[in-house]
Design an enzyme around this catalytic site. Structure first.
Site, PDB file in Angstrom:
ATOM      1  N   GLU A 166      -3.195 -10.228   0.288  1.00  0.00           N
ATOM      2  CA  GLU A 166      -2.047 -10.642  -0.514  1.00  0.00           C
ATOM      3  C   GLU A 166      -2.367 -10.595  -2.001  1.00  0.00           C
ATOM      4  O   GLU A 166      -1.525 -10.196  -2.817  1.00  0.00           O
ATOM      5  CB  GLU A 166      -1.608 -12.053  -0.121  1.00  0.00           C
ATOM      6  CG  GLU A 166      -1.048 -12.168   1.284  1.00  0.00           C
ATOM      7  CD  GLU A 166      -2.122 -12.478   2.310  1.00  0.00           C
ATOM      8  OE1 GLU A 166      -3.323 -12.258   2.012  1.00  0.00           O
ATOM      9  OE2 GLU A 166      -1.772 -12.950   3.417  1.00  0.00           O
ATOM     10  N   GLY A 218     -14.901  -7.782  -1.253  1.00  0.00           N
ATOM     11  CA  GLY A 218     -14.250  -6.971  -2.276  1.00  0.00           C
ATOM     12  C   GLY A 218     -14.816  -5.575  -2.449  1.00  0.00           C
ATOM     13  O   GLY A 218     -14.624  -4.967  -3.508  1.00  0.00           O
ATOM     14  N   ASN A 268      -4.049  -4.365   7.429  1.00  0.00           N
ATOM     15  CA  ASN A 268      -3.345  -3.410   6.585  1.00  0.00           C
ATOM     16  C   ASN A 268      -3.907  -1.986   6.738  1.00  0.00           C
ATOM     17  O   ASN A 268      -5.057  -1.738   6.383  1.00  0.00           O
ATOM     18  CB  ASN A 268      -3.453  -3.859   5.122  1.00  0.00           C
ATOM     19  CG  ASN A 268      -2.812  -2.894   4.159  1.00  0.00           C
ATOM     20  OD1 ASN A 268      -1.930  -2.128   4.523  1.00  0.00           O
ATOM     21  ND2 ASN A 268      -3.244  -2.944   2.910  1.00  0.00           N
ATOM     22  N   GLU A 319      -4.617   0.734   3.118  1.00  0.00           N
ATOM     23  CA  GLU A 319      -5.837   0.897   2.337  1.00  0.00           C
ATOM     24  C   GLU A 319      -6.619   2.135   2.770  1.00  0.00           C
ATOM     25  O   GLU A 319      -6.948   2.980   1.927  1.00  0.00           O
ATOM     26  CB  GLU A 319      -6.699  -0.370   2.420  1.00  0.00           C
ATOM     27  CG  GLU A 319      -6.082  -1.571   1.722  1.00  0.00           C
ATOM     28  CD  GLU A 319      -6.935  -2.815   1.832  1.00  0.00           C
ATOM     29  OE1 GLU A 319      -7.894  -2.806   2.647  1.00  0.00           O
ATOM     30  OE2 GLU A 319      -6.662  -3.797   1.123  1.00  0.00           O
TER      31      GLU A 319
END
Length: 441
Positions: A68, A312, A337, A340
């Site tokens: 998000e 990350g 998701n 990506e």
């Protein structure tokens, strides 16, 4: 249940939170001990600010976790460049790290306050947001009701609602409508999401598409990328990303089945890096050699698994391969998701349990850029086929890049929906002289 009974139930929920304070304190202490809370910033979770509130308009944006947060970055930048202060709250240590890395001083970051009446009151009285924007499916009853009592516009952006959540809300429709009527606007990812929010009582509802298609991926550290590519050399690679319990074992089985036929390096990136020790132990029991990113281990010629147990760095892992299995879809439900890996140039494999990202998968699959697998055996066959069939792999990669391009436009659609709320704040901010007083006051 009548509307009155729904309000009574929500009121009871608010006050039950006050009674539960001792249990909440114990839970927070446990989370802190496990590294899931920053000890030095734990007071933020109780609504105590650790930063000064600047004068002028302020928009509160909440993005629960890493996905998000990344999706909201372009929207945050657009609001910030209008001279409006952005207060960004997130719920996890990992998302806080992403926010710091991608946004730096462009926002004020705080950890999201607990959904308890005294905590939310303390938070709102200090920050006094002009608008509250919540990403995707973040609906906290006390927060929603307290914002409503203060007549602060609250808007769901990039909103989605999973099959499971929709069933739950539908079983308490009066409570749902009592909450959702507090939203000034819902900007949904898809027509299905929009219909569901409307059925639950939200009005008005717009459809924007998925902000994740507009958000892009943060750049990988080029030195680390060059080093990894050098160490991998000519070996074939595939990645199992955002994996949940059981999917790492399936990835290990794929590697064992294929390593005699292909000079193969398998990359495993667990959704929760804190599970890395148990994953490594399982891989070692399977007789596999493991290099861990968090230890800065070198990828040796005999390394079987490169364990991506850092925060990350998804861009790094995806740039090391052209084939990606997206987890939480084979042994867990909901999916992760898929945009990506598509935007990073990977052919996509996934299990069938992808209800949280149904529309994205439908578009990718219909364009030929994603393939669904039923089980570990089918996953093995899919990985082998893509690694040994370069034309097919590149057709999927090209289709994925084209699909992401077609899906873009959600940011502009979202900004159009927010104009009635953001434009007055922009005007107010730009009328304020540098000393913080409103011009003419």
């Amino acid at each position: 249940m009548s509307s009155l009974r729904a309000r009574i139930a929500l009121s009871a929920y608010r006050w039950a939170g006050v009674a539960a304070y001792p249990a909440v304190n114990a839970m927070m202490a446990l989370r802190t001990a496990r590294g899931k809370e920053e000890r030095a910033r734990k007071s933020e979770r109780y609504g105590y600010a650790s930063a000064a509130r600047p004068e002028g308009p302020l928009v509160w944006i909440h993005a629960a976790s890493v996905g998000e947060t990344n999706a909201m970055v372009p929207l945050i930048k657009e609001i910030a460049r209008r001279d409006i202060t952005v207060l960004l709250t997130t719920g996890t240590v990992t998302s806080a790290s992403v926010a710091h890395r991608r946004l730096g001083d462009e926002v004020i970051h705080q950890y999201v306050p607990l959904d308890l009446k005294p905590v939310i009151n303390r938070f709102l009285e200090y920050w006094q947001p002009d608008i509250a924007l919540f990403a995707e499916s973040e609906i906290w009853p006390v927060t929603v009701m307290e914002l409503g009592h203060r007549h602060i516009p609250q808007i769901l952006v990039n909103a989605r609602i999973s099959d499971r959540s929709f069933r739950r809300w539908s079983s308490v429709t009066n409570i749902a409508s009592t909450l959702f009527e507090n939203f000034a606007l819902v900007i949904a990812q898809s027509e299905l999401d929009a219909t569901r929010f409307q059925e639950l009582g939200a009005l008005p509802v717009l459809v924007s598409g998925n902000l994740k298609a507009d958000s892009g991926m943060p750049e990988a550290d080029q030195l680390s990328l060059t080093r990894c590519r050098y160490q991998i050399g000519e070996r074939q690679t595939w990645a199992a990303i955002s994996t949940f319990d059981g999917e790492e074992k399936a990835a290990a089985a794929v590697h064992r089945a294929l390593k005699s036929r292909i000079d193969l390096l398998s990359i495993i990136v667990p959704r929760h890096p804190e599970r890395a020790d148990e994953i490594e132990a399982m891989l070692l029991e399977e007789g596999l050699n493991v290099a861990r990113r968090s230890r800065n281990d070198a990828i040796a010629p005999d390394t079987d698994i490169y364990l991506g147990d850092t925060i990350g760095e998804m861009s790094l892992y995806l740039q090391l391969t052209e084939v990606a299995f997206v987890g939480r879809s084979l042994t867990a439900e909901g999916g992760q998701n898929p945009l990506e890996p598509a935007m990073m140039g990977c052919a996509i494999l996934s299990g069938g349990h992808v209800g949280n990202f149904r529309e994205s998968y439908q578009m990718l699959a219909s364009n030929g850029s994603a393939r669904m697998v039923r089980d570990g055996e089918m996953l093995t066959k899919g990985v082998y086929y893509l690694l040994t069939n370069e034309p097919a792999r590149h057709r999927m990669i090209d289709a994925g890049l084209q699909t992401v391009h077609q899906m873009r436009g959600a940011l502009n659609a979202t900004l159009r929906g927010l104009e009635p709320y953001i434009n007055p704040l922009t005007m107010k901010a730009r009328l304020m002289p540098r000393n913080g007083a409103i011009a003419g006051a």
